[in-house]
Design a protein around this motif. Structure first.
Motif, short mmCIF file in Angstrom:
data_model
loop_
_atom_site.label_atom_id
_atom_site.label_comp_id
_atom_site.label_asym_id
_atom_site.label_seq_id
_atom_site.Cartn_x
_atom_site.Cartn_y
_atom_site.Cartn_z
N LEU A 3 -10.75 -1.02 -11.80
CA LEU A 3 -10.16 -1.13 -10.54
C LEU A 3 -11.01 -0.30 -9.44
O LEU A 3 -11.58 -0.63 -8.38
CB LEU A 3 -8.81 -1.11 -10.08
N ALA A 4 -10.95 1.11 -9.73
CA ALA A 4 -11.42 2.02 -9.00
C ALA A 4 -12.92 2.13 -9.11
O ALA A 4 -13.52 1.95 -7.97
CB ALA A 4 -11.02 3.40 -9.44
N LEU A 5 -13.31 1.85 -10.27
CA LEU A 5 -14.95 1.59 -10.30
C LEU A 5 -15.52 0.11 -9.47
O LEU A 5 -16.46 0.17 -9.07
CB LEU A 5 -15.45 1.64 -11.86
N ALA A 6 -14.67 -0.98 -9.71
CA ALA A 6 -15.04 -2.15 -9.15
C ALA A 6 -15.21 -1.95 -7.60
O ALA A 6 -16.04 -2.28 -6.96
CB ALA A 6 -13.90 -3.03 -9.28
N ILE A 7 -13.87 -1.38 -7.29
CA ILE A 7 -13.85 -1.17 -5.54
C ILE A 7 -15.09 -0.37 -5.15
O ILE A 7 -15.73 -0.42 -3.99
CB ILE A 7 -12.69 -0.72 -5.07
N GLY A 8 -15.28 0.83 -5.79
CA GLY A 8 -16.31 1.88 -5.45
C GLY A 8 -17.73 1.35 -5.68
O GLY A 8 -18.43 1.37 -4.66
N SER A 9 -17.86 0.53 -6.48
CA SER A 9 -19.19 -0.22 -6.80
C SER A 9 -19.39 -1.04 -5.50
O SER A 9 -20.54 -1.32 -5.05
CB SER A 9 -19.30 -0.97 -8.16
N ALA A 10 -18.41 -1.90 -5.22
CA ALA A 10 -18.60 -2.99 -4.40
C ALA A 10 -18.87 -2.39 -2.75
O ALA A 10 -19.61 -2.82 -1.91
CB ALA A 10 -17.21 -3.85 -4.20
N VAL A 11 -18.15 -1.23 -2.58
CA VAL A 11 -18.24 -0.44 -1.35
C VAL A 11 -19.74 0.09 -1.14
O VAL A 11 -20.83 -0.28 -0.36
CB VAL A 11 -17.31 0.54 -1.06
N ALA A 12 -20.09 0.75 -2.44
CA ALA A 12 -21.53 1.34 -2.50
C ALA A 12 -22.27 0.33 -2.23
O ALA A 12 -23.52 0.62 -1.58
CB ALA A 12 -21.59 2.10 -3.74
N THR A 13 -22.42 -0.90 -3.07
CA THR A 13 -23.67 -1.94 -2.96
C THR A 13 -23.21 -2.39 -1.49
O THR A 13 -24.66 -2.65 -0.85
CB THR A 13 -23.00 -3.00 -3.83
N ALA A 14 -22.48 -2.57 -0.86
CA ALA A 14 -22.43 -3.08 0.65
C ALA A 14 -23.00 -2.43 1.62
O ALA A 14 -24.03 -2.77 2.27
CB ALA A 14 -21.06 -3.61 0.98
N ILE A 15 -22.54 -1.17 1.54
CA ILE A 15 -23.03 -0.37 2.50
C ILE A 15 -24.65 0.29 2.54
O ILE A 15 -25.34 0.17 3.31
CB ILE A 15 -22.27 0.96 2.67
N SER A 16 -25.03 0.13 0.95
CA SER A 16 -26.36 0.45 0.91
C SER A 16 -27.36 -0.80 1.41
O SER A 16 -28.27 -0.36 1.87
CB SER A 16 -26.58 0.65 -0.83
N ARG A 17 -27.12 -2.09 0.94
CA ARG A 17 -27.70 -3.01 1.70
C ARG A 17 -27.83 -3.20 2.95
O ARG A 17 -28.73 -3.65 3.55
CB ARG A 17 -26.99 -4.26 0.75
#
Length: 346
Positions: free
Chosen positions: A240-254
């Protein structure tokens, strides 16, 4: 009799998955920790390309070559004009080639780095090697900030300081950074602390999941429901922590890349997304999710006792059924024998 839902030897599967998840999460967390970590510089959230920043300094050189204008409508002059135009185009192309070569060295002349990158815990800078226009150029890291939670990249302050101290002796006010680029960098900064916390939790729970697997393998006892739930909970929290972290990181990076490329192009500023970072981040989530399934699925299956399945009070053991039938027959035969003896006496 003991209760067993899966074989203890199979725990090697989630153990290996937890190791992979932990290592990948740590790589994402600690990438960009200094010049010695050059191989991990590719694993950034976003990199800002400044190699063409200030290209307008040589705009006057390219504008000096203009096409000759016609002085007559006659065919003779049209021929001369066409020839002069071709010569002018050749001269312009040569000047543009020189300008492009010089643009590759603009950052060096200004005293700034060719790129600035943002990681979860650090901000780095450096130059492209062998040069910015080379196909397959790699990141040559020259400096990184110290590791800290919620690191902030203040691009305006960095460029102002470096340009003012640069060899050209010009002021940073002569080369202002577009406000949209500054706002985008600040937008990225606002999420870094949350991303840091999520990856710390993801790597921490992945490590605990690995240790729990080691304990199960060491004890080699039957794996009951309590053990399954405990390990499934650790894997769930990690995933759960890795999913949310990956989603946030991907969104702000793009979003950051799109905004900077759209609004910073006129100033020679572009951005590059951290594709490798996203890959290891999502793979870390994927392996922990598979580990979660390994522990969660047996919880939904009937438990086993010595190879016999039980579900609630229902008993499906053929051996147990045969034993009960035998006892019933013996009881019935005994009853009939006592009844015959009673009748004979009377």
């Amino acid at each position: 009799m003991g209760e067993s839902r899966i074989k203890p030897s199979l725990v090697i599967i989630p153990l290996l998955l937890s190791i992979v998840g932990f290592v990948l999460a740590m790589l994402a967390l600690f990438a960009g920790t200094g010049p010695q970590q050059r191989a991990l510089e590719d694993y950034h959230l976003i990199a800002i390309n400044m190699s063409n920043f200030g290209h307008d300094l040589i705009a006057s050189a390219t504008s000096s070559s203009s096409e000759p204008t016609s002085t007559s409508d006659g065919s003779f002059w049209d021929t001369i004009e066409s020839g002069l135009s071709d010569i002018g185009d050749d001269i312009t192309d040569e000047i543009n080639d020189i300008a492009n070569d010089y643009a590759d060295r603009i950052a060096e002349e200004l005293g700034i780095s060719q790129w600035y990158s943002l990681h979860i815990m650090t901000a780095c800078e450096g130059d492209f090697a062998p040069n910015a226009t080379s196909p397959g150029a790699w990141y040559n890291t020259t400096n990184c900030t110290s590791q800290q939670a919620g690191v902030q990249l203040n691009l305006t302050d960095i460029l102002t300081r470096e340009i003012d101290a640069g060899p050209l002796g010009i002021s940073a006010s002569d080369l202002p950074i577009p406000d949209a680029v500054t706002e985008t960098v600040e937008y990225l900064n606002n999420f870094l602390l949350a991303v840091f916390i999520l990856y710390v939790l993801g790597s921490g729970f992945s490590g605990l999941s690995f240790l729990a697997c080691v304990v199960v393998l060491t004890l080699r006892r039957d794996i009951g429901r309590a053990t399954l739930l405990a390990n499934a909970s650790l894997a769930l929290l990690a995933a759960l922590a890795l999913a949310i972290g990956s989603a946030v990181a991907t969104a702000i990076s793009r979003r950051g890349v799109a905004e900077i490329n759209d609004r910073g192009a006129d100033a020679g500023i572009s951005a590059i997304a951290g594709t490798k970072f996203m890959i290891i981040s999502w793979v870390a989530f994927a392996v922990m999710f598979v580990a979660l399934l390994f522990w969660a699925v047996p919880c939904c299956l009937p438990r086993r006792r010595n190879g016999v399945r039980f579900r609630g009070a229902a008993i499906s053991s053929p051996v147990h059924g045969a034993t009960e039938k035998k006892r019933a027959r013996n009881s019935s035969d005994s009853g009939r024998g006592l009844l015959g003896m009673f009748r004979r006496r009377h």
